[in-house]
Design an enzyme around this catalytic site. Structure first.
Site, PDB file in Angstrom:
ATOM      1  CB  CYS A   1     -17.793   0.216   9.616  1.00 11.43           C
ATOM      2  SG  CYS A   1     -16.647  -0.567  10.773  1.00 11.43           S
TER       3      CYS A   1
ATOM      4  CB  CYS B   1     -14.936  -7.300   7.506  1.00  7.81           C
ATOM      5  SG  CYS B   1     -16.188  -7.108   8.759  1.00  7.81           S
TER       6      CYS B   1
ATOM      7  CB  CYS C   1      -1.172   4.012   8.064  1.00  5.25           C
ATOM      8  SG  CYS C   1      -2.292   4.591   6.778  1.00  5.25           S
TER       9      CYS C   1
ATOM     10  NE  ARG D   1     -17.210  -5.131  14.341  1.00  2.46           N
ATOM     11  CZ  ARG D   1     -17.730  -4.416  13.346  1.00  2.46           C
ATOM     12  NH1 ARG D   1     -16.980  -3.609  12.649  1.00  2.46           N
ATOM     13  NH2 ARG D   1     -19.013  -4.531  13.037  1.00  2.46           N
TER      14      ARG D   1
ATOM     15  CB  CYS E   1      -0.423  -0.024   8.311  1.00  2.00           C
ATOM     16  SG  CYS E   1      -1.172  -1.290   7.261  1.00  2.00           S
TER      17      CYS E   1
ATOM     18  CB  CYS F   1     -18.043  -4.930   6.235  1.00  2.00           C
ATOM     19  SG  CYS F   1     -17.189  -3.397   6.661  1.00  2.00           S
TER      20      CYS F   1
ATOM     21  CB  CYS G   1      -0.916  -0.018   1.221  1.00  2.00           C
ATOM     22  SG  CYS G   1      -2.002   1.413   1.278  1.00  2.00           S
TER      23      CYS G   1
HETATM   24  N1  SAM Z   1      -6.481   0.442   3.406  1.00  5.32           N
HETATM   25  C1  SAM Z   1      -7.733   0.584   3.990  1.00  5.32           C
HETATM   26  C2  SAM Z   1      -7.838   1.783   4.910  1.00  5.32           C
HETATM   27  O1  SAM Z   1      -6.835   2.272   5.399  1.00  5.32           O
HETATM   28  O2  SAM Z   1      -8.982   2.236   5.133  1.00  5.32           O
HETATM   29  C3  SAM Z   1      -8.208  -0.625   4.701  1.00  5.32           C
HETATM   30  C4  SAM Z   1      -7.412  -1.409   5.670  1.00  5.32           C
HETATM   31  S1  SAM Z   1      -6.813  -0.663   7.135  1.00  5.32           S
HETATM   32  C5  SAM Z   1      -5.711  -1.916   7.600  1.00  5.32           C
HETATM   33  C6  SAM Z   1      -8.144  -0.614   8.303  1.00  5.32           C
HETATM   34  C7  SAM Z   1      -7.870  -0.094   9.690  1.00  5.32           C
HETATM   35  O3  SAM Z   1      -7.283  -1.098  10.495  1.00  5.32           O
HETATM   36  C8  SAM Z   1      -6.948   1.092   9.869  1.00  5.32           C
HETATM   37  O4  SAM Z   1      -7.545   2.297   9.553  1.00  5.32           O
HETATM   38  C9  SAM Z   1      -6.621   1.000  11.353  1.00  5.32           C
HETATM   39  O5  SAM Z   1      -7.566   1.710  12.118  1.00  5.32           O
HETATM   40  C10 SAM Z   1      -6.699  -0.507  11.642  1.00  5.32           C
HETATM   41  N2  SAM Z   1      -5.347  -1.057  11.836  1.00  5.32           N
HETATM   42  C11 SAM Z   1      -4.439  -1.333  10.863  1.00  5.32           C
HETATM   43  N3  SAM Z   1      -3.291  -1.804  11.391  1.00  5.32           N
HETATM   44  C12 SAM Z   1      -3.458  -1.813  12.743  1.00  5.32           C
HETATM   45  C13 SAM Z   1      -2.623  -2.168  13.839  1.00  5.32           C
HETATM   46  N4  SAM Z   1      -1.381  -2.586  13.658  1.00  5.32           N
HETATM   47  N5  SAM Z   1      -3.129  -2.074  15.087  1.00  5.32           N
HETATM   48  C14 SAM Z   1      -4.405  -1.635  15.280  1.00  5.32           C
HETATM   49  N6  SAM Z   1      -5.229  -1.260  14.277  1.00  5.32           N
HETATM   50  C15 SAM Z   1      -4.770  -1.343  13.020  1.00  5.32           C
HETATM   51 FE1  SF4 Z   2      -2.644   1.253   3.457  1.00  2.00          FE
HETATM   52 FE2  SF4 Z   2      -2.404   0.124   5.834  1.00  2.00          FE
HETATM   53 FE3  SF4 Z   2      -2.878   2.713   5.670  1.00  2.00          FE
HETATM   54 FE4  SF4 Z   2      -4.831   0.970   4.988  1.00  2.00          FE
HETATM   55  S1  SF4 Z   2      -3.932   1.267   7.016  1.00  2.00           S
HETATM   56  S2  SF4 Z   2      -4.182   2.801   3.871  1.00  2.00           S
HETATM   57  S3  SF4 Z   2      -3.555  -0.674   4.131  1.00  2.00           S
HETATM   58  S4  SF4 Z   2      -1.020   1.667   4.948  1.00  2.00           S
END
Ligand code: SAM
Ligand code: SF4
Ligand code: DTB
Length: 347
Positions: free
Chosen positions: A209, A117, A77, A281, A80, A149, A73
């Site tokens: 959500c 989901c 973030c 949740r 992530c 979802c 991606c």
């Molecule tokens: N890429 C899409 C987005 O960012 O909307 C979908 C997937 S993203 C992984 C969905 C959510 O998962 C993130 O916005 C974050 O809130 C949560 N998330 C991701 N990695 C995480 C982590 N290591 N610990 C806790 N929550 C996490």
């Molecule tokens: Fe990409 Fe992870 Fe951010 Fe979702 S949370 S936009 S998968 S970097």
């Protein structure tokens, strides 16, 4: 005063305190939210439980998660593992085929999940074959009789409409943290981009959500500020995932200290009081919570979990362990599944 009178007077006090004649509010301010977050735990738990019993049954929705497209991606973030900016050793893979995804959904249904989901590690949805497959997956999950979802980043109005036509129940897009703290976590897209995405989902008639993460290094005021934005949305998001950071090796936040489980209980309880009818949740990070801490979260109004051995790239409690936990607590879960037909009293 007899017991019934005492209870009625307590109920009236609590309703007046939080809901002004039992109405749901969309005008919470930071001071009020901070006061709730900082209430002595024992009172906070009672108040959240009171609101939960007033507005909901003690029933926990089981939502299974599947990563349809993992890794690579472009967003940064910092929590992530799927970001190209992280050096985590997760297994990236191209998008799964429709049939393989529906097979997973069917297994999740057989284990008792009511919602499926699906996650895509994308900055945004782009038109083309992968999006057409996403629409097929949504239709297929709905045909299985499950809620569907999707979480796949930003989208356009047209894409949101197509997802709605395919029968999508909900779209997950989190705000993650407060607008003030956001720049410390993500710089490749703005907070406003996220709000715009949520608005598009809402305008297309899809359930929202939307929640966040605690344990990113934010302070109490940031948590209150995130909750203010969520609880001032009208209507409230139908689901509010509260994640606690899973500190993944190779991500910028790998060294972040684990939060105390009491912080999670406070966050869940406050979210319940502010958004009485939303599905709150209890999301990522449950493996760091004891059974007892999770039970307190349910007591305070958490009424959904991610259900199944995997989240996106990290592990989650097993189906069996969660079923045992929910049976031990005595809450309803899937009415069509096993012997979970005891009813817990409401107010
Ligand atoms: N890429 C899409 C987005 O960012 O909307 C979908 C997937 S993203 C992984 C969905 C959510 O998962 C993130 O916005 C974050 O809130 C949560 N998330 C991701 N990695 C995480 C982590 N290591 N610990 C806790 N929550 C996490
Ligand atoms: Fe990409 Fe992870 Fe951010 Fe979702 S949370 S936009 S998968 S970097
Ligand atoms: C949400 O709020 N949490 C889920 C789901 N929505 C997509 C994701 C949790 C991811 C936890 C870290 C991982 O497994 O990579």
């Amino acid at each position: 005063m007899n017991l019934a009178k005492i209870l009625t007077s307590l109920q009236t006090k609590m309703i007046n305190k939080y809901n002004k004649s039992s109405e749901i509010r969309f005008d919470w301010n930071i001071e009020e939210i901070l006061e709730i977050l900082n209430t002595p735990l024992i009172d906070l738990m009672w108040e959240a439980q009171f609101i939960h019993r007033k507005f909901n049954q003690y029933k926990v929705q089981l939502a299974s998660l599947f990563s349809v497209k993992t890794g690579g991606c472009e967003e940064n973030c910092s929590y992530c593992s799927q970001s190209i900016y992280s050096s985590s050793q997760i297994k990236s893979h191209p998008q799964f085929e429709v049939e393989a995804v529906l097979k997973r959904a069917k297994t999740a249904k057989e284990e008792g999940a009511e919602r499926f989901c699906m996650g895509w590690a994308w900055r945004e949805i782009r038109d083309g074959k992968p999006f057409n497959s996403m629409l097929e997956m949504v239709k297929g999950v709905r045909e299985l009789g499950m809620e569907a979802c999707v979480t796949a980043g930003m989208l356009t109005d047209e894409q949101a409409m197509k997802l709605a036509e395919a029968g999508l129940t909900a779209y997950n897009h989190n705000l993650d943290t407060s607008p003030e703290y956001y720049k410390n976590i993500i710089t490749t897209r703005t907070y406003q981009d996220r709000l715009d995405t949520i608005k598009r989902v809402r305008n297309a008639g899809i359930n929202v959500c939307c929640g966040g993460i605690i344990g990113l290094g934010e302070n109490k005021a940031d948590r209150a500020s995130l909750l203010k934005i969520l609880s001032n949305m009208n209507p409230h998001p139908e689901s509010v995932p509260i994640n606690s950071l899973v500190a993944i090796e190779g991500t910028a936040l790998e060294e972040e200290k684990e939060i105390d489980s009491i912080e999670m209980i406070r966050m869940i309880a406050t979210a319940r009081i502010l958004m009485p009818k939303s599905k709150i949740r209890l999301s990522a990070g449950r493996e760091n919570l004891t059974r007892e801490a999770q039970i307190l979260c349910f007591q305070c109004g958490a009424n959904s979990i991610f259900y199944g051995d995997e989240l996106l790239t990290t592990s989650n409690p097993s189906f069996q362990d969660d079923r045992k936990l929910l049976r031990d607590v005595g809450v309803l879960f899937n009415k069509d599944f096993e012997s979970c037909n005891k009813t817990v009293s409401t107010l």
